[in-house]
Design a protein around this motif. Structure first.
Motif, PDB file in Angstrom:
ATOM      1  N   GLY A 165       0.592  -1.054  -0.098  1.00 42.90           N
ATOM      2  CA  GLY A 165      -0.143   0.165  -0.067  1.00 42.90           C
ATOM      3  C   GLY A 165       0.755   1.278  -0.021  1.00 42.90           C
ATOM      4  O   GLY A 165       0.239   2.464  -0.019  1.00 42.90           O
ATOM      5  N   VAL A 166       2.075   1.162   0.208  1.00 44.06           N
ATOM      6  CA  VAL A 166       3.001   2.410   0.183  1.00 44.06           C
ATOM      7  C   VAL A 166       4.009   2.180  -1.185  1.00 44.06           C
ATOM      8  O   VAL A 166       4.085   3.119  -1.916  1.00 44.06           O
ATOM      9  CB  VAL A 166       3.673   2.328   1.372  1.00 44.06           C
ATOM     10  CG1 VAL A 166       4.621   3.529   1.473  1.00 44.06           C
ATOM     11  CG2 VAL A 166       2.731   2.551   2.625  1.00 44.06           C
ATOM     12  N   VAL A 167       4.766   1.317  -1.269  1.00 45.48           N
ATOM     13  CA  VAL A 167       5.731   0.912  -2.058  1.00 45.48           C
ATOM     14  C   VAL A 167       5.196   0.296  -3.410  1.00 45.48           C
ATOM     15  O   VAL A 167       4.488  -0.907  -3.307  1.00 45.48           O
ATOM     16  CB  VAL A 167       7.027   0.381  -1.767  1.00 45.48           C
ATOM     17  CG1 VAL A 167       8.134   0.378  -2.786  1.00 45.48           C
ATOM     18  CG2 VAL A 167       7.476   0.865  -0.479  1.00 45.48           C
ATOM     19  N   PRO A 168       5.146   0.883  -4.503  1.00 49.44           N
ATOM     20  CA  PRO A 168       4.662   0.283  -5.835  1.00 49.44           C
ATOM     21  C   PRO A 168       5.135  -1.346  -5.700  1.00 49.44           C
ATOM     22  O   PRO A 168       6.483  -1.460  -5.651  1.00 49.44           O
ATOM     23  CB  PRO A 168       4.848   0.964  -6.890  1.00 49.44           C
ATOM     24  CG  PRO A 168       5.107   2.639  -6.363  1.00 49.44           C
ATOM     25  CD  PRO A 168       5.842   2.112  -4.946  1.00 49.44           C
ATOM     26  N   GLU A 169       4.385  -2.077  -6.312  1.00 46.75           N
ATOM     27  CA  GLU A 169       4.787  -3.386  -6.525  1.00 46.75           C
ATOM     28  C   GLU A 169       5.803  -3.789  -7.408  1.00 46.75           C
ATOM     29  O   GLU A 169       6.864  -4.472  -7.192  1.00 46.75           O
ATOM     30  CB  GLU A 169       3.612  -4.517  -6.538  1.00 46.75           C
ATOM     31  CG  GLU A 169       2.755  -4.651  -5.461  1.00 46.75           C
ATOM     32  CD  GLU A 169       1.712  -5.632  -5.745  1.00 46.75           C
ATOM     33  OE1 GLU A 169       1.628  -6.133  -6.819  1.00 46.75           O
ATOM     34  OE2 GLU A 169       0.660  -5.652  -4.851  1.00 46.75           O
ATOM     35  N   ASP A 170       5.717  -2.956  -8.395  1.00 45.43           N
ATOM     36  CA  ASP A 170       6.688  -3.181  -9.490  1.00 45.43           C
ATOM     37  C   ASP A 170       8.141  -2.712  -9.058  1.00 45.43           C
ATOM     38  O   ASP A 170       9.234  -3.280  -9.441  1.00 45.43           O
ATOM     39  CB  ASP A 170       6.354  -2.598 -10.928  1.00 45.43           C
ATOM     40  CG  ASP A 170       6.030  -0.951 -10.625  1.00 45.43           C
ATOM     41  OD1 ASP A 170       5.880  -0.612  -9.515  1.00 45.43           O
ATOM     42  OD2 ASP A 170       5.914   0.006 -11.488  1.00 45.43           O
ATOM     43  N   TYR A 171       8.112  -1.760  -8.152  1.00 46.89           N
ATOM     44  CA  TYR A 171       9.309  -1.219  -7.804  1.00 46.89           C
ATOM     45  C   TYR A 171      10.107  -2.185  -6.846  1.00 46.89           C
ATOM     46  O   TYR A 171      11.403  -2.481  -6.777  1.00 46.89           O
ATOM     47  CB  TYR A 171       9.379   0.181  -6.973  1.00 46.89           C
ATOM     48  CG  TYR A 171      10.739   0.728  -6.692  1.00 46.89           C
ATOM     49  CD1 TYR A 171      11.380   1.541  -7.578  1.00 46.89           C
ATOM     50  CD2 TYR A 171      10.984   0.745  -5.539  1.00 46.89           C
ATOM     51  CE1 TYR A 171      12.434   2.406  -7.389  1.00 46.89           C
ATOM     52  CE2 TYR A 171      12.270   1.528  -5.051  1.00 46.89           C
ATOM     53  CZ  TYR A 171      12.928   2.021  -5.999  1.00 46.89           C
ATOM     54  OH  TYR A 171      14.067   2.660  -5.728  1.00 46.89           O
ATOM     55  N   LEU A 172       9.380  -2.866  -5.925  1.00 45.99           N
ATOM     56  CA  LEU A 172       9.769  -3.876  -5.164  1.00 45.99           C
ATOM     57  C   LEU A 172      10.342  -5.008  -5.826  1.00 45.99           C
ATOM     58  O   LEU A 172      11.442  -5.652  -5.525  1.00 45.99           O
ATOM     59  CB  LEU A 172       8.610  -4.531  -4.151  1.00 45.99           C
ATOM     60  CG  LEU A 172       8.229  -3.396  -3.143  1.00 45.99           C
ATOM     61  CD1 LEU A 172       7.081  -3.822  -2.396  1.00 45.99           C
ATOM     62  CD2 LEU A 172       9.282  -3.098  -2.096  1.00 45.99           C
ATOM     63  N   ARG A 173      10.044  -5.416  -7.202  1.00 52.01           N
ATOM     64  CA  ARG A 173      10.259  -6.383  -7.929  1.00 52.01           C
ATOM     65  C   ARG A 173      11.668  -5.992  -8.617  1.00 52.01           C
ATOM     66  O   ARG A 173      12.207  -6.984  -9.054  1.00 52.01           O
ATOM     67  CB  ARG A 173       9.262  -6.936  -8.931  1.00 52.01           C
ATOM     68  CG  ARG A 173       7.991  -7.627  -8.209  1.00 52.01           C
ATOM     69  CD  ARG A 173       7.344  -8.285  -9.341  1.00 52.01           C
ATOM     70  NE  ARG A 173       6.647  -7.260 -10.213  1.00 52.01           N
ATOM     71  CZ  ARG A 173       5.345  -6.732  -9.950  1.00 52.01           C
ATOM     72  NH1 ARG A 173       4.728  -7.198  -9.108  1.00 52.01           N
ATOM     73  NH2 ARG A 173       4.838  -5.799 -11.040  1.00 52.01           N
ATOM     74  N   GLU A 174      12.064  -4.957  -8.633  1.00 54.12           N
ATOM     75  CA  GLU A 174      13.197  -4.492  -9.119  1.00 54.12           C
ATOM     76  C   GLU A 174      14.466  -4.224  -8.365  1.00 54.12           C
ATOM     77  O   GLU A 174      15.532  -3.633  -8.579  1.00 54.12           O
ATOM     78  CB  GLU A 174      12.959  -3.047 -10.056  1.00 54.12           C
ATOM     79  CG  GLU A 174      11.867  -3.111 -11.095  1.00 54.12           C
ATOM     80  CD  GLU A 174      11.803  -1.887 -11.602  1.00 54.12           C
ATOM     81  OE1 GLU A 174      12.177  -0.789 -11.141  1.00 54.12           O
ATOM     82  OE2 GLU A 174      10.811  -1.772 -12.749  1.00 54.12           O
ATOM     83  N   CYS A 175      14.196  -4.749  -7.282  1.00 54.40           N
ATOM     84  CA  CYS A 175      15.392  -4.646  -6.224  1.00 54.40           C
ATOM     85  C   CYS A 175      16.771  -5.180  -6.720  1.00 54.40           C
ATOM     86  O   CYS A 175      16.607  -6.422  -7.715  1.00 54.40           O
ATOM     87  CB  CYS A 175      14.989  -5.393  -5.058  1.00 54.40           C
ATOM     88  SG  CYS A 175      14.918  -7.392  -4.902  1.00 54.40           S
ATOM     89  N   PRO A 176      17.712  -4.546  -6.443  1.00 56.10           N
ATOM     90  CA  PRO A 176      19.168  -4.956  -7.123  1.00 56.10           C
ATOM     91  C   PRO A 176      19.349  -6.616  -6.761  1.00 56.10           C
ATOM     92  O   PRO A 176      19.298  -7.079  -5.706  1.00 56.10           O
ATOM     93  CB  PRO A 176      20.072  -4.029  -6.279  1.00 56.10           C
ATOM     94  CG  PRO A 176      19.241  -2.892  -5.971  1.00 56.10           C
ATOM     95  CD  PRO A 176      17.997  -3.532  -5.736  1.00 56.10           C
ATOM     96  N   GLN A 177      19.794  -7.203  -7.975  1.00 56.26           N
ATOM     97  CA  GLN A 177      20.011  -8.552  -8.001  1.00 56.26           C
ATOM     98  C   GLN A 177      21.750  -8.679  -8.021  1.00 56.26           C
ATOM     99  O   GLN A 177      22.085 -10.129  -7.379  1.00 56.26           O
ATOM    100  CB  GLN A 177      19.477  -9.247  -9.112  1.00 56.26           C
ATOM    101  CG  GLN A 177      17.955  -9.103  -9.255  1.00 56.26           C
ATOM    102  CD  GLN A 177      17.240  -9.966  -8.094  1.00 56.26           C
ATOM    103  OE1 GLN A 177      17.536 -10.939  -7.515  1.00 56.26           O
ATOM    104  NE2 GLN A 177      16.009  -9.153  -7.859  1.00 56.26           N
ATOM    105  N   ASP A 178      22.251  -7.776  -8.028  1.00 53.40           N
ATOM    106  CA  ASP A 178      23.953  -8.299  -8.073  1.00 53.40           C
ATOM    107  C   ASP A 178      24.429  -7.656  -6.902  1.00 53.40           C
ATOM    108  O   ASP A 178      25.439  -6.798  -7.000  1.00 53.40           O
ATOM    109  CB  ASP A 178      24.475  -7.099  -9.225  1.00 53.40           C
ATOM    110  CG  ASP A 178      23.779  -5.855  -9.193  1.00 53.40           C
ATOM    111  OD1 ASP A 178      23.325  -5.398  -8.333  1.00 53.40           O
ATOM    112  OD2 ASP A 178      24.473  -5.073 -10.307  1.00 53.40           O
ATOM    113  N   GLY A 179      24.086  -8.350  -5.762  1.00 56.46           N
ATOM    114  CA  GLY A 179      24.779  -8.063  -4.404  1.00 56.46           C
ATOM    115  C   GLY A 179      26.303  -8.230  -4.403  1.00 56.46           C
ATOM    116  O   GLY A 179      26.982  -7.702  -3.512  1.00 56.46           O
TER     117      GLY A 179
END
Length: 297
Positions: free
Chosen positions: A181-195
């Motif tokens: 309800g706060v952070v858009p779901e598409d943005y959450l899915r784009e979290c960095p994968q190259d840790g």
């Protein structure tokens, strides 16, 4: 003979009315230096050209840009959701670039503390401006800025060799309901994968770090192993939520950091309801995959 009332009236001198525009630029700049960050940007800088010029004449006023308190005091809900509008994101990005430019001044760069998080419009290009204008940076917070990549970390490391604090946390991707309800779901899915790449870049280009936060990073043992090799002066290492790490790997890394005082392990409780059973087969398999029991201190 004058009465007491008349004497009192004579004694009262008219109040002196002072015009702020008559203040010298030096006095005005000194006054503005006593304002908190929010008042400086939202009020003083927008008042008039003379006030803006007075503020810009003191690059030291922009030695720190820390938005954490402002975000922290905001009320969850509609106000927090507004952070994700394109207009708000553009303003934050413009503010970041302006602060870097203002801090540079005419004589020497002054910006030493920059903390800005959760902005999709802060990109590698934005950080290029920061690196070029602010070589004296000692503390950088870019948590939840998913458009900032390892390239920015490399550039900042090369330009800001006095950097001591880096906060590169990401959202809790293990339990997305925390941000529903706060952070858009598409943005959450784009979290960095190259840790791992980010960790290796930090190790290679930020050797003087004393405080490093990588909460919920997806780095593995490969990236963790590189940190003690390059950041030998680390005193604080925060790995909360880094579920791809094992207890053994964390202990080995900590043993190689002779100055380490605080180590935050990936201990975290993940509600069973946050995962679909079909994705992992069953919860026991998830426990075995991530070895959640070894995170307990």
């Amino acid at each position: 003979m004058a009465t007491g009332e008349e004497v009192g009236m004579v004694a009262r001198a008219p109040e002196e009315v002072r015009d702020w525009s008559d203040m010298t630029s030096v006095c005005l700049a000194e006054t503005l230096s006593r304002l908190p960050l929010e008042d400086l940007w939202r009020c003083a800088m927008a008042c008039c050209r003379s006030w803006r010029d007075a503020a810009l004449s003191r690059p030291g006023l922009f030695a720190a840009l820390d938005l954490e308190p402002v975000f922290g005091e905001s009320i969850p809900g509609a106000e927090a959701a507004a952070w994700w509008t394109p207009a708000f994101q553009r303003r934050i990005d413009a503010m970041l670039r302006s602060a870097a430019t203002f801090a540079a001044g005419e004589l020497s760069p002054r910006l030493s503390i920059l903390s800005i998080r959760t902005s999709s419009s802060v990109t590698d290009l934005s950080m290029l401006t920061v690196g070029a204008c602010c070589p004296m940076l000692t503390e950088l917070g870019i948590s939840n800025c998913y458009e900032v990549s390892y390239k920015s970390l490399e550039m900042i490391g090369q330009s800001c060799q006095n950097l001591r604090v880096l906060k590169r946390n990401i959202f809790n991707w293990l339990d997305p309901t925390e941000h529903a309800g706060v952070v858009p779901e598409d943005y959450l899915r784009e979290c960095p994968q190259d840790g791992d790449r980010e960790a290796i870049t930090i190790s290679n280009f930020m050797p003087k770090l004393k405080h490093l936060e990588l909460r919920f990073s997806k780095l593995t043992a490969v990236g963790l192993k590189s940190i003690p090799e390059g950041c030998k002066e680390l005193e604080v290492l925060d790995l909360f939520g880094c579920t791809n790490l094992t207890s053994r790997g964390i202990d080995q890394a900590a043993a190689n950091l002779k100055n380490l005082e605080t180590l935050v392990k990936p201990k975290i409780y993940i509600p069973h309801s946050s995962f679909h059973m079909g994705r992992y087969g069953h919860w026991q398999l998830y426990d075995e995959r991530f070895q959640t029991n070894v995170f307990q201190i």
